[in-house]
Design an enzyme around this catalytic site. Sequence first.
Site, PDB file in Angstrom:
ATOM      1  CG  ASN A 143      -1.936  -1.114   1.176  1.00 42.72           C
ATOM      2  OD1 ASN A 143      -2.512  -1.375   0.122  1.00 42.72           O
ATOM      3  ND2 ASN A 143      -2.162  -1.783   2.297  1.00 42.72           N
ATOM      4  CG  HIS A 197       4.481  -2.068   4.969  1.00 42.61           C
ATOM      5  ND1 HIS A 197       4.411  -0.716   5.227  1.00 42.61           N
ATOM      6  CD2 HIS A 197       3.188  -2.493   4.905  1.00 42.61           C
ATOM      7  CE1 HIS A 197       3.140  -0.347   5.313  1.00 42.61           C
ATOM      8  NE2 HIS A 197       2.382  -1.414   5.108  1.00 42.61           N
ATOM      9  CG  HIS A 243       0.470  -6.108   3.479  1.00 42.23           C
ATOM     10  ND1 HIS A 243      -0.138  -6.141   4.712  1.00 42.23           N
ATOM     11  CD2 HIS A 243       0.641  -4.792   3.193  1.00 42.23           C
ATOM     12  CE1 HIS A 243      -0.337  -4.895   5.143  1.00 42.23           C
ATOM     13  NE2 HIS A 243       0.125  -4.065   4.237  1.00 42.23           N
TER      14      HIS A 243
HETATM   15  P1  5GP Z   1      -0.638  -0.729   5.717  1.00 41.98           P
HETATM   16  O1  5GP Z   1      -2.095  -0.361   5.798  1.00 41.98           O
HETATM   17  O2  5GP Z   1       0.244   0.426   6.142  1.00 41.98           O
HETATM   18  O3  5GP Z   1      -0.266  -1.293   4.393  1.00 41.98           O
HETATM   19  O4  5GP Z   1      -0.422  -1.914   6.717  1.00 41.98           O
HETATM   20  C1  5GP Z   1       0.156  -1.802   7.976  1.00 41.98           C
HETATM   21  C2  5GP Z   1       0.049  -3.146   8.645  1.00 41.98           C
HETATM   22  O5  5GP Z   1       0.865  -3.126   9.807  1.00 41.98           O
HETATM   23  C3  5GP Z   1      -1.364  -3.531   9.090  1.00 41.98           C
HETATM   24  O6  5GP Z   1      -1.735  -4.750   8.459  1.00 41.98           O
HETATM   25  C4  5GP Z   1      -1.223  -3.675  10.622  1.00 41.98           C
HETATM   26  O7  5GP Z   1      -1.995  -4.739  11.134  1.00 41.98           O
HETATM   27  C5  5GP Z   1       0.256  -3.900  10.806  1.00 41.98           C
HETATM   28  N1  5GP Z   1       0.779  -3.434  12.079  1.00 41.98           N
HETATM   29  C6  5GP Z   1       0.544  -2.232  12.668  1.00 41.98           C
HETATM   30  N2  5GP Z   1       1.211  -2.142  13.823  1.00 41.98           N
HETATM   31  C7  5GP Z   1       1.885  -3.307  13.974  1.00 41.98           C
HETATM   32  C8  5GP Z   1       2.754  -3.797  14.994  1.00 41.98           C
HETATM   33  O8  5GP Z   1       3.050  -3.147  15.996  1.00 41.98           O
HETATM   34  N3  5GP Z   1       3.270  -5.048  14.807  1.00 41.98           N
HETATM   35  C9  5GP Z   1       2.972  -5.799  13.703  1.00 41.98           C
HETATM   36  N4  5GP Z   1       3.535  -7.006  13.638  1.00 41.98           N
HETATM   37  N5  5GP Z   1       2.149  -5.367  12.735  1.00 41.98           N
HETATM   38  C10 5GP Z   1       1.612  -4.133  12.863  1.00 41.98           C
END
Ligand code: 5GP
Length: 122
Positions: A91, A104, A106
């Site tokens: 994202n 990052h 996924h």
């Molecule tokens: P984004 O929406 O930025 O692509 O995804 C961020 C991801 O980071 C989300 O799926 C969320 O669950 C994950 N996330 C947020 N905080 C933490 C954390 O402290 N530890 C881990 N392992 N994942 C996290």
Amino acid sequence: MAYDSNNIFARLLRGEIPCNKVYENDHALAFHDINPQMPVHVLVIPKGPYVNLAEFIAGASMEEMGAFMQAVAETAKLAGVEDSGYRLIANNGEDAHQEVPHFHMHIFGGRRIMGRMIKRQD
Ligand code: 5GP
């Protein structure tokens, strides 16, 4: 965009908060998502301070980029989805609902029914 060195993944990289590690190399770290959306939901991050893909490409060395992609592939293997299949999503920015401002990827997998792609809504 300025990198926020206190974002959650920066803190995780500094060891200030724990993570459930899957794989690590010199330039990348992979760990289980805290709020998994699939049976397998692992995140892979570069260790360098890059907000998004554009900044990663602009600022990272070829070695960092290669190590990142190697980590993605190796992590998928270690997570057990190399043969069954998996989806990669990164994202970037507001429209994509990027929550954490550290680039990052996924890795989603472990379930056959994932849907084909993003649902068209217009
Ligand atoms: P984004 O929406 O930025 O692509 O995804 C961020 C991801 O980071 C989300 O799926 C969320 O669950 C994950 N996330 C947020 N905080 C933490 C954390 O402290 N530890 C881990 N392992 N994942 C996290």
